[in-house]
Motif scaffolding. Structure first.
Motif, PDB file in Angstrom:
ATOM      1  N   PRO A  91      29.757  43.613 -38.055  1.00  0.00           N
ATOM      2  CA  PRO A  91      30.770  44.410 -37.355  1.00  0.00           C
ATOM      3  C   PRO A  91      31.776  45.019 -38.324  1.00  0.00           C
ATOM      4  O   PRO A  91      32.113  44.406 -39.339  1.00  0.00           O
ATOM      5  N   PRO A  92      32.268  46.206 -38.000  1.00  0.00           N
ATOM      6  CA  PRO A  92      33.274  46.816 -38.872  1.00  0.00           C
ATOM      7  C   PRO A  92      34.592  46.053 -38.771  1.00  0.00           C
ATOM      8  O   PRO A  92      34.851  45.384 -37.768  1.00  0.00           O
ATOM      9  N   PRO A  93      35.423  46.155 -39.784  1.00  0.00           N
ATOM     10  CA  PRO A  93      36.722  45.479 -39.715  1.00  0.00           C
ATOM     11  C   PRO A  93      37.585  46.133 -38.636  1.00  0.00           C
ATOM     12  O   PRO A  93      37.434  47.322 -38.353  1.00  0.00           O
ATOM     13  N   PRO A  94      38.459  45.349 -38.034  1.00  0.00           N
ATOM     14  CA  PRO A  94      39.313  45.940 -37.001  1.00  0.00           C
ATOM     15  C   PRO A  94      40.288  46.936 -37.607  1.00  0.00           C
ATOM     16  O   PRO A  94      40.710  46.782 -38.750  1.00  0.00           O
ATOM     17  N   PRO A  95      40.634  47.949 -36.837  1.00  0.00           N
ATOM     18  CA  PRO A  95      41.625  48.906 -37.344  1.00  0.00           C
ATOM     19  C   PRO A  95      42.981  48.226 -37.497  1.00  0.00           C
ATOM     20  O   PRO A  95      43.314  47.297 -36.753  1.00  0.00           O
ATOM     21  N   LEU A 103      46.145  47.020 -34.446  1.00  0.00           N
ATOM     22  CA  LEU A 103      45.548  46.998 -33.118  1.00  0.00           C
ATOM     23  C   LEU A 103      46.430  46.154 -32.194  1.00  0.00           C
ATOM     24  O   LEU A 103      46.545  44.950 -32.375  1.00  0.00           O
ATOM     25  N   ASN A 104      47.079  46.797 -31.212  1.00  0.00           N
ATOM     26  CA  ASN A 104      48.015  46.085 -30.345  1.00  0.00           C
ATOM     27  C   ASN A 104      47.663  46.157 -28.869  1.00  0.00           C
ATOM     28  O   ASN A 104      48.095  45.303 -28.096  1.00  0.00           O
ATOM     29  N   ASP A 105      46.933  47.139 -28.447  1.00  0.00           N
ATOM     30  CA  ASP A 105      46.594  47.289 -27.031  1.00  0.00           C
ATOM     31  C   ASP A 105      45.577  46.221 -26.639  1.00  0.00           C
ATOM     32  O   ASP A 105      44.512  46.115 -27.250  1.00  0.00           O
ATOM     33  N   GLU A 115      37.863  45.342 -26.386  1.00  0.00           N
ATOM     34  CA  GLU A 115      36.742  46.210 -26.755  1.00  0.00           C
ATOM     35  C   GLU A 115      36.184  45.809 -28.121  1.00  0.00           C
ATOM     36  O   GLU A 115      34.970  45.770 -28.324  1.00  0.00           O
ATOM     37  N   LEU A 116      37.077  45.486 -29.047  1.00  0.00           N
ATOM     38  CA  LEU A 116      36.644  45.028 -30.364  1.00  0.00           C
ATOM     39  C   LEU A 116      35.894  43.703 -30.261  1.00  0.00           C
ATOM     40  O   LEU A 116      34.870  43.508 -30.917  1.00  0.00           O
TER      41      LEU A 116
END
Length: 151
Positions: free
Chosen positions: A105-109, A112-114, A120-121
């Motif tokens: 999986p890609p790293p989280p942006p 990310l607060n929502d 979704e992540l």
């Protein structure tokens, strides 16, 4: 970086002295560990069921949790111990990604607060892991076929 998994599997099968699925039964303070053999695909065990491993260089991987299950491609050192390479196909069932896996999986942006974005992540991460586990399952089936061809 592994670009063609099937080719990497064939090469790894040929080049590895020992290929097996093992469960971590001991993790020592010095980075060494003990794996209990669950299924042997290639090679011979020095002990009937136990494989002793060491963390021998910067490219080695070491199990971090007791009772983790690993697929291991390796060879014995002069002392009859193994090391798990970070750069090959060896991997934990709990983190089933090989080096360079397209399923990692890609790293989280950043920032990310929502809560919906976080969910979704999480969903995306689970989907990647499910695909990586399916790939691992197919690889184990491949290893069983190769084992039967050797007999």
């Amino acid at each position: 970086m592994i670009e063609n998994l099937k080719e990497a599997q064939n090469i790894s099968f040929e080049e590895s002295e020992l290929i097996f699925v093992g469960r971590v039964t001991e993790i020592r303070n010095d980075g060494s560990y003990v794996l209990e053999n669950i299924e042997l695909f290639k090679g011979e065990l020095k002990d009937s069921t136990i494989v002793n491993g060491i963390l021998d260089n910067y490219c080695s991987n070491s199990p971090r949790k007791l009772y983790e299950t690993w697929l291991v491609y390796t060879s014995y050192d002069v002392e009859g111990k193994i090391s798990i390479s970070n750069c090959g196909l060896s991997r934990s069932f709990q983190f089933p990604y090989y080096y360079g896996s397209h399923l990692l999986p890609p790293p989280p942006p950043f920032g990310l607060n929502d809560p919906l974005d976080i969910l979704e992540l999480e969903y995306l991460t689970i989907e990647y892991k499910k695909r990586a586990l399916e790939e691992l399952k197919i690889e184990i089936q491949f290893l069983r076929e190769m084992k039967n061809q050797i007999k």
